[in-house]
Design an enzyme around this catalytic site. Sequence first.
Site, PDB file in Angstrom:
ATOM      1  N   ASP A 125      33.397  66.585 -86.403  1.00  0.00           N
ATOM      2  CA  ASP A 125      34.049  66.311 -87.751  1.00  0.00           C
ATOM      3  C   ASP A 125      34.566  65.039 -88.160  1.00  0.00           C
ATOM      4  OD1 ASP A 125      33.735  68.913 -88.616  1.00  0.00           O
ATOM      5  OD2 ASP A 125      35.349  69.812 -87.480  1.00  0.00           O
ATOM      6  N   ASP A 187      27.052  72.145 -90.752  1.00  0.00           N
ATOM      7  CA  ASP A 187      28.087  71.214 -91.135  1.00  0.00           C
ATOM      8  C   ASP A 187      27.951  69.494 -90.502  1.00  0.00           C
ATOM      9  OD1 ASP A 187      28.426  73.903 -90.425  1.00  0.00           O
ATOM     10  OD2 ASP A 187      30.765  73.665 -90.860  1.00  0.00           O
TER      11      ASP A 187
HETATM   12  N1  GLY Z   1      33.166  72.681 -91.174  1.00  0.00           N
HETATM   13  C1  GLY Z   1      33.571  73.956 -91.364  1.00  0.00           C
HETATM   14  C2  GLY Z   1      33.358  74.658 -92.662  1.00  0.00           C
HETATM   15  O1  GLY Z   1      32.768  74.208 -93.630  1.00  0.00           O
HETATM   16  O2  GLY Z   1      34.128  75.532 -93.064  1.00  0.00           O
END
Ligand code: GLY
Length: 415
Positions: A125, A187
Site C-alpha cells: 500500500d 488494488d
Molecule cells: N485496498 C483495500 C480496499 O480497497 O479496500
Amino acid sequence: MRKTGIILGVLWGVFAGWSHAQRIHATKDLKYCHTQVERALAELGKDGAYDYRQMPRNILKTDTEAGRTGWNCRPAVPEEWCGGFWPGILWYDYEFSQDSAVRRQAEAYTETLAYLADRPAFDHDLGFLVFCSFGNGYRLTRNPRYKEVIVGTARQLAALYNPTVGTILSWPREVEKQGWPHNTIMDNMMNLEMLFWASRNGGGDALRQLAVRHAETTMKYHFRPDGSCYHVAVYDTTDGHFIKGVTHQGYADHSMWARGQSWAIYGYTVVYRETRDPRFLAFARKVTDIYLKRLQQTSDDWVPAWDFDAPGGAAAPKDASAACVTASALLELSTYVDSPSDARRYEQAACAMLASLHRNYQSGKRNVAFLLHSTGHHPAGSEIDASIIYADYYYIEALLRLQRKKAGKDVLEHF
Ligand code: GLY
C-alpha cells in the site's frame, strides 16, 4: 432482439450521460469540498492542537445518525493503508482554494508519513500512502525532499517484487495465514504509478520494468474472459504459476467486487499513460466496458452496489468510493481513445457519476466528509454505508480533473 437491446442500451447511456453532463458544475462542488475541509480541520483541532499522527479514516453510519460529525482517525502506522488520503485531500483542496492555511496543514500531515521511505515495506500500500501525499505535495511545491521520500519509498515497495511470479507480493501477512504463497491483489495496480514516477525521477529503470511486468502478469491471470477481476490472485513461488483467483473483500470468488474493478480501470489507465503500449489501452477499455455494462444492468444512479453480484439487488449497500475512482479514471481514459464517440461515452459516464454523487451522496451538514455511502469491507462487516476517506480523495481528484478539462487544459498535470 439482442441487437435492439444493445442499441437501446447505448441510446440510454448517451441520453443519461448527456442529461447529467449538463448539470455537473465542478467549481461549485470543489467549493463544497473546501467548506467540508475547513469544517473537518476545525473538528480535528478543536482541543487546541492537531495530532498529526492521527489520520482521518471514516465516519460510520451510526456516527452520522447519532450526530457525530467528525472523522474517526487511525494512527499513521504502516498497517494503516489509508494514511495518505487525508494529506492528499488537503493538497488537492489547496490546489483549488490556494488557501495557505490548508497548505500548512497539508505539509504537516504529509510529513508524518516520511518515515515510510526508511523502513521495509509492511505491504504493497505504499503508493496509496506516499504518492497521494508526497506525490501531490511535490507536484504543487517541487520540494526536493518530497522527491527523495517518494523515490526511497518506491525502492521499499520494489523489494516486495517476486521475479519468478512477475508481480509484487501484496500482503506478506497473508502468506502463512491464508496459505497463499504469493498473493497479489487488484488494488496493487494503484501502487504502480509511484514506481513509474520514481523511475523517471532518479529511481532507475528497474522500477519501471517491474511495474510493467506486474501489469502484464496481472493482465494475464487476474481477470476472467469478460474482463472482470478477482480480488486476489494466488501464485506459486517455486515456478510462479497461477494457482487460483479468490476474493477477500468481495461477495464471492466468482463475483465482481466494485472497488476492485475500479482499481483495475484506474490502474490500467495509468499503465497506458506511462507506457503508451496499445495493449494496455485496449485492456483498460475492456475492464471499463464490463464495469459500465454491468452498472447499467444493476444500478439506476451510476453508483454501484459494493459488489456487482451482491445479494439484495438495489437494496444492497452502495460503494460511492468505486464511483469516485472510476469517474476520475474515465476522465483520463477519455483523452486516450481515438474514437471521438468512445471518448465522449467515457467522459459522459464520468460526468453522470459525478452528477449522481452531487445529487444523492454529498454529506452536507450531516458530517464533515464530502460523501456518504461507501463500503469498505462488507464480508468483515466493516465500514458499511459509511463516509470513507478514499472516496473523498478520488472525488476531489475527479472534480479537479473535470475542471481542468472544462478549462481546455490537460486532464491531469504531468510532473
Ligand atoms: N485496498 C483495500 C480496499 O480497497 O479496500
